[in-house]
Design an enzyme around this catalytic site. Sequence first.
Site, PDB file in Angstrom:
ATOM      1  N   ASP A  36       0.814  -1.222   0.000  1.00  0.00           N
ATOM      2  CA  ASP A  36       0.000   0.000   0.000  1.00  0.00           C
ATOM      3  C   ASP A  36       0.848   1.273   0.000  1.00  0.00           C
ATOM      4  O   ASP A  36       0.434   2.318   0.471  1.00  0.00           O
ATOM      5  CB  ASP A  36      -0.977  -0.002   1.181  1.00  0.00           C
ATOM      6  N   ASP A 257      26.541  11.216 -12.406  1.00  0.00           N
ATOM      7  CA  ASP A 257      25.577  11.806 -13.336  1.00  0.00           C
ATOM      8  C   ASP A 257      24.307  12.008 -12.511  1.00  0.00           C
ATOM      9  O   ASP A 257      23.605  11.051 -12.201  1.00  0.00           O
ATOM     10  CB  ASP A 257      25.348  10.838 -14.504  1.00  0.00           C
ATOM     11  N   ASP A 268      20.544  18.078 -15.630  1.00  0.00           N
ATOM     12  CA  ASP A 268      21.215  16.814 -15.961  1.00  0.00           C
ATOM     13  C   ASP A 268      22.709  17.104 -16.093  1.00  0.00           C
ATOM     14  O   ASP A 268      23.142  17.643 -17.118  1.00  0.00           O
ATOM     15  CB  ASP A 268      20.618  16.292 -17.282  1.00  0.00           C
ATOM     16  N   HIS A 347      27.601   6.343 -27.078  1.00  0.00           N
ATOM     17  CA  HIS A 347      26.308   7.042 -27.032  1.00  0.00           C
ATOM     18  C   HIS A 347      26.406   8.364 -27.777  1.00  0.00           C
ATOM     19  O   HIS A 347      27.472   8.750 -28.235  1.00  0.00           O
ATOM     20  CB  HIS A 347      25.840   7.249 -25.585  1.00  0.00           C
ATOM     21  N   HIS A 351      20.798  15.357 -25.678  1.00  0.00           N
ATOM     22  CA  HIS A 351      19.353  15.208 -25.881  1.00  0.00           C
ATOM     23  C   HIS A 351      18.690  16.504 -25.446  1.00  0.00           C
ATOM     24  O   HIS A 351      19.292  17.312 -24.743  1.00  0.00           O
ATOM     25  CB  HIS A 351      18.821  14.030 -25.052  1.00  0.00           C
ATOM     26  N   GLU A 381      27.180  15.980 -23.707  1.00  0.00           N
ATOM     27  CA  GLU A 381      27.721  15.000 -22.772  1.00  0.00           C
ATOM     28  C   GLU A 381      28.557  13.899 -23.418  1.00  0.00           C
ATOM     29  O   GLU A 381      28.211  12.726 -23.337  1.00  0.00           O
ATOM     30  CB  GLU A 381      26.579  14.362 -21.983  1.00  0.00           C
ATOM     31  N   TYR A 385      34.810   5.398 -22.407  1.00  0.00           N
ATOM     32  CA  TYR A 385      34.645   4.312 -21.431  1.00  0.00           C
ATOM     33  C   TYR A 385      35.533   3.144 -21.848  1.00  0.00           C
ATOM     34  O   TYR A 385      35.386   2.624 -22.955  1.00  0.00           O
ATOM     35  CB  TYR A 385      33.180   3.870 -21.386  1.00  0.00           C
ATOM     36  N   GLU A 405      29.056  16.396 -18.643  1.00  0.00           N
ATOM     37  CA  GLU A 405      27.745  16.774 -19.176  1.00  0.00           C
ATOM     38  C   GLU A 405      27.289  18.121 -18.632  1.00  0.00           C
ATOM     39  O   GLU A 405      27.252  18.328 -17.422  1.00  0.00           O
ATOM     40  CB  GLU A 405      26.711  15.699 -18.793  1.00  0.00           C
TER      41      GLU A 405
HETATM   42  N1  GLY Z   1      21.182  11.158 -16.989  1.00  0.00           N
HETATM   43  C1  GLY Z   1      20.776  10.596 -18.198  1.00  0.00           C
HETATM   44  C2  GLY Z   1      21.497  11.192 -19.325  1.00  0.00           C
HETATM   45  O1  GLY Z   1      22.512  11.814 -19.133  1.00  0.00           O
HETATM   46  O2  GLY Z   1      21.072  11.141 -20.434  1.00  0.00           O
HETATM   47 MN    MN Z   2      21.905  13.548 -20.270  1.00  0.00          MN
HETATM   48 MN    MN Z   3      23.068  12.731 -17.346  1.00  0.00          MN
END
Ligand code: GLY
Ligand code: MN
Ligand code: MN
Length: 442
Positions: A36, A257, A268, A347, A351, A381, A385, A405
């Site tokens: 709950d 992060d 972010d 990556h 964004h 960012e 790695y 970032e």
């Molecule tokens: N914290 C998620 C990103 O950096 O996209």
């Molecule tokens: Mn981000």
């Molecule tokens: Mn991030």
Amino acid sequence: MIASEFKRRRRQLMRMMEPNSIAILPTAPVARRNRDVDYAYRPDSDFYYLTGFPEPEAVAILIPGRKQAEYILFCRERHPEREQWDGARAGQEGAVRIYGADDSFPIGDLNEILPRMLEQCARVYYAMGCNPELDKQISEWVSQIRTQSRAGVTGPLEFIALDHYLHDMRLYKSRSEIKAIRQAARISAQGHRRVMGACRPGLHEWRLEAEFVHECAMRGARHQAYPPIVGGGANACVLHYIDNRDELRDGELLLIDAGCEHDYYASDITRTIPISGTFSEPQRQLYELVLKAQEAAIAKVSPGSHWDAPHQAAVRVITRGLIELGLLKGSLASALKRESYKRFYMHRTGHWLGMDVHDVGDYKIDGAWRELEPGMVLTIEPGIYIPAGSKGVARKWWDIGIRIEDDVLVTKEGREVLTTDAPKGVREIESLMGGARRPGRG
Ligand code: GLY
Ligand code: MN
Ligand code: MN
């Protein structure tokens, strides 16, 4: 955010809607954590963007040009007994008086009232696929209306993706939205400073998560925009590591992060710091490479530049640097062509940022990268790695994970980095962490 801003947004959307149409927008459901106990409630961003209404169990309706009421809010009824336990509800009177609805009905009456509204409209603006329960109800109502066609009821003929319109609006931030993001960014930057001051070998990752969250909460930001990623050493190479449970070891890097949400807007920020307080030579070399790539990418943020330009700039700098350090082979041109950087930088460079951390808005229009325009906010960012055991990679590079970032606003003149309060230069970080190696702190 003041009431007039939500009203302005509703007007803007209604101006874009075709004649004889209805928009239907439900908020998010309450999410159960266990038995709950629920998660802290967060309204759906699209819904909140148009209504400013913070309670669960609500559906907003817009019918431009409708005489009795253009904006109708279905929400919970007042309930003195439940309110004694769970807090105040606006009820139908509050929906009108506080939240500017032209009319309001109990959410329990949706079944009865909404089909009648649908009957009158030729077009429905609705985001299919986000709320299975309402999707089903709407399709049932529509098919029911269609069965009455011989009685002269025509009902909706066309469904239009509401999210497409809303997401384009949300991409261009107003002055007050920028203010909220700026405030979130400032608070998070203070959190990162605090982490740098507190970091030392022997602590656990969760201790630094706690330092960050504490700093944000003490500054009025009780919610994080996403779960903090706090990874030392090998964990820094796991992009979405959120276990945050290992001990921080002398000589390794820490990647954090983390960003708070303030007034429904996200920040972010990622910083990567040496746990000992001082970068080793290989760590520094890679760190400065990522920083250079990040700066090159930030320099590409300006009106007229396209979405992919910062990424291309970062990729170029990283690829060239990795070749110079002996981590990639061949010429710059051939390495770029083969995309061999992807082994270490897998990556993209950023964004959109706004009410959602990975905010809404198209990145391409008709197949071409979108042009950046003033009022857009994005992250920059890049990272590198290198997990232990990487084949053909000298040991000195192993377990180095770095990401830097920042949050960047596109301005008329170019750009404004909103997260500059969080240090990122090698010397700045080392001097802020100056005492990190002294034992017994904390
Ligand atoms: N914290 C998620 C990103 O950096 O996209
Ligand atoms: Mn981000
Ligand atoms: Mn991030």
